[in-house]
Enzyme design. Structure first.
Site, short mmCIF file in Angstrom:
data_model
loop_
_atom_site.label_atom_id
_atom_site.label_comp_id
_atom_site.label_asym_id
_atom_site.label_seq_id
_atom_site.Cartn_x
_atom_site.Cartn_y
_atom_site.Cartn_z
N TYR A 23 10.15 -3.14 -5.67
CA TYR A 23 10.41 -4.07 -6.77
C TYR A 23 10.53 -3.33 -8.11
O TYR A 23 11.07 -3.84 -9.07
CB TYR A 23 9.26 -5.06 -6.93
CG TYR A 23 9.09 -6.11 -5.87
CD1 TYR A 23 9.99 -6.26 -4.81
CD2 TYR A 23 8.01 -7.00 -5.93
CE1 TYR A 23 9.80 -7.25 -3.85
CE2 TYR A 23 7.83 -8.00 -5.00
CZ TYR A 23 8.72 -8.12 -3.95
OH TYR A 23 8.53 -9.11 -3.01
N GLY A 24 9.96 -2.16 -8.15
CA GLY A 24 9.66 -1.51 -9.43
C GLY A 24 10.84 -1.00 -10.23
O GLY A 24 10.69 -0.61 -11.39
N CYS A 32 -0.04 0.50 -10.09
CA CYS A 32 0.78 0.02 -8.97
C CYS A 32 -0.14 0.03 -7.76
O CYS A 32 -0.88 1.01 -7.54
CB CYS A 32 1.97 0.95 -8.74
SG CYS A 32 2.87 0.63 -7.20
N THR A 33 -0.12 -1.04 -6.97
CA THR A 33 -1.08 -1.14 -5.86
C THR A 33 -0.78 -0.16 -4.72
O THR A 33 -1.61 0.02 -3.84
CB THR A 33 -1.13 -2.58 -5.33
OG1 THR A 33 0.20 -3.00 -4.97
CG2 THR A 33 -1.69 -3.52 -6.38
N HIS A 34 0.39 0.46 -4.75
CA HIS A 34 0.66 1.51 -3.76
C HIS A 34 -0.12 2.80 -4.07
O HIS A 34 -0.36 3.61 -3.18
CB HIS A 34 2.15 1.87 -3.74
CG HIS A 34 3.02 0.90 -2.99
ND1 HIS A 34 3.26 -0.39 -3.40
CD2 HIS A 34 3.72 1.05 -1.82
CE1 HIS A 34 4.08 -0.99 -2.54
NE2 HIS A 34 4.37 -0.14 -1.57
N GLU A 88 6.15 3.89 0.69
CA GLU A 88 6.51 2.81 1.61
C GLU A 88 7.33 3.32 2.79
O GLU A 88 7.05 2.99 3.94
CB GLU A 88 7.34 1.80 0.79
CG GLU A 88 7.72 0.53 1.48
CD GLU A 88 6.59 -0.48 1.57
OE1 GLU A 88 5.72 -0.54 0.68
OE2 GLU A 88 6.57 -1.21 2.57
N ASP A 91 2.66 -8.61 -1.67
CA ASP A 91 3.13 -7.42 -2.39
C ASP A 91 4.55 -7.11 -1.89
O ASP A 91 4.99 -7.67 -0.88
CB ASP A 91 2.20 -6.22 -2.11
CG ASP A 91 2.68 -4.94 -2.81
OD1 ASP A 91 3.04 -5.01 -3.99
OD2 ASP A 91 2.70 -3.88 -2.16
N SER A 92 5.20 -6.19 -2.56
CA SER A 92 6.53 -5.76 -2.10
C SER A 92 6.43 -5.04 -0.75
O SER A 92 7.45 -4.83 -0.10
CB SER A 92 7.15 -4.82 -3.12
OG SER A 92 6.38 -3.64 -3.22
N CYS A 110 0.42 -7.14 -6.68
CA CYS A 110 1.53 -6.29 -7.09
C CYS A 110 1.62 -6.34 -8.62
O CYS A 110 1.80 -7.43 -9.19
CB CYS A 110 2.81 -6.82 -6.46
SG CYS A 110 4.31 -5.99 -7.00
N ASN A 111 1.49 -5.20 -9.24
CA ASN A 111 1.55 -5.17 -10.72
C ASN A 111 2.94 -5.60 -11.21
O ASN A 111 3.06 -6.28 -12.22
CB ASN A 111 1.27 -3.75 -11.22
CG ASN A 111 -0.16 -3.34 -11.03
OD1 ASN A 111 -0.97 -3.42 -11.94
ND2 ASN A 111 -0.52 -2.93 -9.83
N1 DGL Z 1 2.93 -2.34 -5.34
C1 DGL Z 1 3.74 -2.77 -6.39
C2 DGL Z 1 3.11 -2.73 -7.75
O1 DGL Z 1 1.91 -2.85 -7.82
C3 DGL Z 1 5.22 -2.67 -6.31
C4 DGL Z 1 5.83 -1.34 -6.12
C5 DGL Z 1 7.31 -1.46 -5.90
O2 DGL Z 1 7.70 -2.24 -5.02
O3 DGL Z 1 8.06 -0.80 -6.61
O4 DGL Z 1 3.77 -2.59 -8.74
#
Ligand code: DGL
Length: 277
Positions: free
Chosen positions: A50-51, A192-194, A160, A18-19, A81-82
């Site tokens: 990443y988003g 989003c996995t966060h 994060e 993941d990011s 990570c989505n």
């Molecule tokens: N956890 C990530 C997702 O599921 C990325 C979030 C990010 O880095 O912006 O999209």
């Protein structure tokens, strides 16, 4: 990229990336479902989020992390990570056609099934929501249902860098949830996995005295899909591995990763530094 650790493959060795810390929510579901598998996790915190990046950036980071995990003996890769699934998984499959890749996507279909015609909310990063892959998913399942799409710029980054319970995170949660609460969404997809890390803040912002919102997190479905794919790869009588089953590498703060891992029930995870490349 410098590599550390034992590269000998165990009977089932799954790479997960993941990011940053968000993919730990998927790692926890994988660990529950596959307690005998060796899970190796790469957190790209130095390059998060990443988003709000373009596809080329997310593809390049996803390639680096996949190379790293394959060099550490991963037999399958879970893209936890989505955003990376939306922007990069097709490229990863093209480059490594023989490696099984399991991605994660906003669980729109299950959410629509459970909501019985009420509006459904979707929270995700801007990059996920504007991707052709997400648009296709929406078209395939939404039909005439009312689906409220809410981009959450800055939210994964706040989780994060500031933490799930920080004032910055809570302020953003309130702002992004307000339209969904107003529309009376009874079901909200965590795209989003966060975001499962802030389930409490989401409930505080979305629940009303009349109803508790269903937060839909596909992590357990991803773990079940990983198990199905592994069962086609590995002999049923494969011996359990002797090595530590949970290892993680981060190019960010190892203490922060450990703290979130504990909150996800991953107590016995060993964290190594990963050089930022
Ligand atoms: N956890 C990530 C997702 O599921 C990325 C979030 C990010 O880095 O912006 O999209």
């Amino acid at each position: 990229m410098a590599q550390t650790g034992n590269a000998a493959p165990g009977p089932s060795r799954i790479g997960v990336f993941d990011s940053g810390v968000g993919g730990l929510t998927v790692l926890a579901a994988l660990h529950l479902r596959l307690p005998r598998a060796t899970l190796i996790y790469a957190a790209d915190s130095a390059y998060a989020p990443y988003g709000e990046r373009d596809p080329a950036y997310v593809q390049q980071r996803s390639l680096e992390l996949t190379r790293f995990l394959l060099a550490h003996g991963a037999q399958a890769i879970v893209v936890a990570c989505n955003t990376a699934t939306a922007l990069a998984i097709a490229e990863l499959r093209r480059i490594w056609p023989h490696v099984p890749f399991i991605g994660i996507e906003p669980a729109i279909k299950p959410a629509l099934i459970m909501t019985h015609g009420r509006p459904v909310g979707v929270l995700a990063t801007p990059a996920t929501l504007s991707s052709p892959r997400f648009q296709a998913l929406l078209q395939a399942h939404a039909g005439r249902a009312e689906v409220l799409i809410q981009p959450c710029p800055g939210l994964a980054e706040a989780i994060e860098t500031r933490g799930p319970e920080s004032v910055e995170t809570t302020t953003l949660v309130r702002r992004f949830c307000a339209p969904l609460r107003k529309a009376d969404c009874a079901t909200v997809v965590l795209g989003c996995t966060h975001y499962p890390l802030i389930a409490k803040a989401l409930h505080d912002a979305l629940d009303t005295p009349a109803r508790l919102v269903n937060l839909v997190d596909p992590a357990h479905a991803v773990a079940a899909q990983t198990e199905r794919i592994l069962s086609t790869l590995l002999p049923a009588n494969a011996a359990p591995t002797q090595e530590r089953t949970l290892q993680a590498w981060t190019n960010g703060d190892p203490i922060a990763l450990e703290r979130i891992a504990k909150a996800c029930g991953l107590d016995d995870m060993i964290v190594h530094p990963m050089p930022a490349t």
